[in-house]
Design an enzyme around this catalytic site. Structure first.
Site, short mmCIF file in Angstrom:
data_model
loop_
_atom_site.label_atom_id
_atom_site.label_comp_id
_atom_site.label_asym_id
_atom_site.label_seq_id
_atom_site.Cartn_x
_atom_site.Cartn_y
_atom_site.Cartn_z
N LYS A 78 -10.62 -3.22 -3.50
CA LYS A 78 -11.32 -1.94 -3.62
C LYS A 78 -10.40 -0.85 -4.14
O LYS A 78 -10.85 0.16 -4.67
CB LYS A 78 -11.86 -1.51 -2.25
CG LYS A 78 -12.90 -2.44 -1.68
CD LYS A 78 -13.17 -2.11 -0.21
CE LYS A 78 -13.99 -3.19 0.46
NZ LYS A 78 -13.75 -3.27 1.91
N LYS A 80 0.82 -1.22 0.00
CA LYS A 80 0.00 0.00 0.00
C LYS A 80 0.85 1.26 0.00
O LYS A 80 0.47 2.26 -0.61
CB LYS A 80 -0.97 0.00 1.19
CG LYS A 80 -2.04 -1.05 1.04
CD LYS A 80 -3.29 -0.72 1.84
CE LYS A 80 -4.40 -1.70 1.44
NZ LYS A 80 -5.54 -1.67 2.31
N LYS A 103 -4.90 -9.43 -6.65
CA LYS A 103 -6.11 -9.69 -5.86
C LYS A 103 -7.24 -8.74 -6.25
O LYS A 103 -6.98 -7.58 -6.53
CB LYS A 103 -5.69 -9.48 -4.40
CG LYS A 103 -6.68 -9.71 -3.37
CD LYS A 103 -6.10 -9.37 -1.99
CE LYS A 103 -6.03 -7.88 -1.73
NZ LYS A 103 -5.79 -7.50 -0.34
P1 TYM Z 1 -10.84 -5.85 4.10
O1 TYM Z 1 -11.87 -4.81 4.39
O2 TYM Z 1 -9.79 -5.56 3.11
O3 TYM Z 1 -11.55 -7.19 3.64
C1 TYM Z 1 -12.61 -7.78 4.38
C2 TYM Z 1 -12.50 -9.29 4.27
O4 TYM Z 1 -12.54 -9.68 2.90
C3 TYM Z 1 -11.42 -10.51 2.60
N1 TYM Z 1 -10.99 -10.24 1.22
C4 TYM Z 1 -10.87 -11.17 0.27
N2 TYM Z 1 -11.08 -12.51 0.29
C5 TYM Z 1 -10.86 -13.19 -0.86
N3 TYM Z 1 -10.46 -12.58 -2.02
C6 TYM Z 1 -10.24 -11.26 -2.08
N4 TYM Z 1 -9.86 -10.68 -3.21
C7 TYM Z 1 -10.44 -10.49 -0.89
N5 TYM Z 1 -10.32 -9.16 -0.61
C8 TYM Z 1 -10.66 -9.04 0.69
C9 TYM Z 1 -10.36 -10.10 3.59
O5 TYM Z 1 -9.43 -11.14 3.78
C10 TYM Z 1 -11.18 -9.83 4.83
O6 TYM Z 1 -11.41 -11.03 5.54
N6 TYM Z 1 -7.63 -5.78 7.92
C11 TYM Z 1 -8.94 -6.23 7.52
C12 TYM Z 1 -10.07 -5.70 8.37
C13 TYM Z 1 -9.93 -5.96 9.84
C14 TYM Z 1 -10.08 -7.21 10.49
C15 TYM Z 1 -9.92 -6.92 11.88
C16 TYM Z 1 -10.31 -8.50 10.03
C17 TYM Z 1 -9.70 -5.03 10.80
N7 TYM Z 1 -9.70 -5.60 12.02
C18 TYM Z 1 -9.99 -7.94 12.81
C19 TYM Z 1 -10.38 -9.52 10.99
C20 TYM Z 1 -10.22 -9.22 12.35
C21 TYM Z 1 -9.20 -5.74 6.10
O7 TYM Z 1 -8.63 -4.81 5.64
O8 TYM Z 1 -10.19 -6.38 5.46
#
Ligand code: TYM
Length: 338
Positions: free
Chosen positions: A203, A117, A200
């Site tokens: 967003k 990032k 991947k």
């Molecule tokens: P975020 O908002 O990027 O994504 C949310 C969830 O979606 C999954 N994900 C994917 N799975 C498969 N293929 C993809 N292309 C893909 N893109 C996203 C992510 O693995 C995630 O499970 N850091 C985390 C948010 C977070 C969090 C937490 C998660 C903050 N605190 C505590 C678990 C526990 C994030 O940015 O997710």
């Protein structure tokens, strides 16, 4: 004897733009399925994490409510689960600071998501982007979460959470925190971009054609799948034959996940078919799965008071679990509690 922890699921998703198919198949659909008697389930809209990405204040506020509506439409039940926004429980920020005094710089410097990032301009990146995984560790540990359903891309952050929990327990000589287990489930743990099978679905990709949003209408979904990058070969019979064909593998994986089947089964069904046959079938399946969610999201968004009431109730219930755990940690670390 090791400590007994309540089997408690915690997971989070960022309110940046719209939720996409990768979020749904990699995480949220599993969150829905995990609601039941086996676990307590806590799901969080991580709005503080979203502040690390560029977004206008109005855009962020709208994205938070849209995400709550989308999660409800996907099947998160706000009575069986706790659904809330991170900033409504201030203990997340407080525990994040306490854990900042436990997690090591070296662990954070290894995080590939920060490197991706921040790119070449690491010094210009905001500190929040670097400290992001500590806040994520705080999210989970604030509830003594034991299981964390996520997509594959969050595995390294979960590893840091475990290291932080283990280090805390070791330093203070007791098993305060469980070491949370990642739950990486289903056929599509890493959904790839529709434009490039080596990156991947995300967003932050500037091209909207790279992803299917849960807010896309049926025509847009069909168009994005029609335009998805592929190769000229028909689909093979066996999965191994998709080696070196990442875009084809991605579409087959998406199909399998939507159909709750294995990719190998899908290949048996479509062996020898050209993409001109496979893509319309995939589009139909995607629309069939997603349009009820899109319609329900729209309906829910018409009632902002209801969304805000769900958030208020979730915050109260989350806060009731988090408060005593934060107090326990403060006490253990030597702060004076009045
Ligand atoms: P975020 O908002 O990027 O994504 C949310 C969830 O979606 C999954 N994900 C994917 N799975 C498969 N293929 C993809 N292309 C893909 N893109 C996203 C992510 O693995 C995630 O499970 N850091 C985390 C948010 C977070 C969090 C937490 C998660 C903050 N605190 C505590 C678990 C526990 C994030 O940015 O997710």
């Amino acid at each position: 004897m090791s400590a007994e922890f309540t089997r408690r699921i915690f997971s989070g998703i960022q309110p940046t733009d719209h939720m996409h198919l990768g979020n749904y198949l990699g995480a949220v659909r599993n969150w829905v399925g995990l609601q039941g008697d086996e676990f307590e389930t806590i799901y969080c809209v991580v709005d503080l994490h979203a502040l690390t990405a560029n977004q206008s204040p109005e855009g962020l506020r709208a994205a938070i409510r849209e995400l709550v509506a989308t999660l409800l439409a996907c099947g998160i039940d706000d009575k069986r689960s706790i659904l809330f926004a991170q900033s409504h429980v201030p203990a997340h920020s407080e525990l994040a600071w306490l854990l900042s005094c436990v997690a090591r710089m070296g662990w954070l410097k290894r995080m590939t998501q920060f490197k991706e990032k921040a790119g070449k301009k690491q010094d210009a990146a905001v500190h929040g982007l670097f400290a992001y995984p500590v806040l994520m560790a705080a999210d989970i540990l604030l509830y003594k979460g034991t299981h964390v359903p996520v997509g594959e891309d969050q595995k390294q952050h979960l590893e840091l959470t475990r290291e932080t929990a283990g280090s805390f327990n070791h330093t203070y000589g007791r098993e305060v925190f469980p070491l949370p287990e990642p739950l990486i489930l289903g056929a599509a743990t890493r959904v790839m971009s529709l434009r490039d099978g080596s990156s991947k679905m995300s967003k932050s990709d500037p091209s909207d054609y790279s992803r299917i949003n849960l807010t896309d209408d049926a025509d847009t979904i069909a168009l994005k799948i029609r335009k998805a990058k592929t190769d000229p070969e028909p689909l093979p019979e066996r999965l191994e034959e998709l080696d070196g064909r990442p875009e084809a593998l991605n579409l087959v994986t998406i199909y399998a996940a939507l159909d709750k089947a294995e990719p190998a089964e899908i290949l048996q069904r479509y062996a020898g078919a050209p993409f001109s046959t496979f893509k319309p079938a995939l589009a139909e399946l995607a629309v069939e799965t997603l349009s009820p969610i899109t319609a329900e999201t729209k309906r829910l968004l018409g009632d902002q008071a209801h969304i805000d009431a769900v958030l208020a109730d979730g915050a109260a219930r989350a806060g009731a679990i988090a408060g005593p755990i934060l107090a326990e940690v403060q006490e253990i670390m030597g702060l004076v509690r009045l």
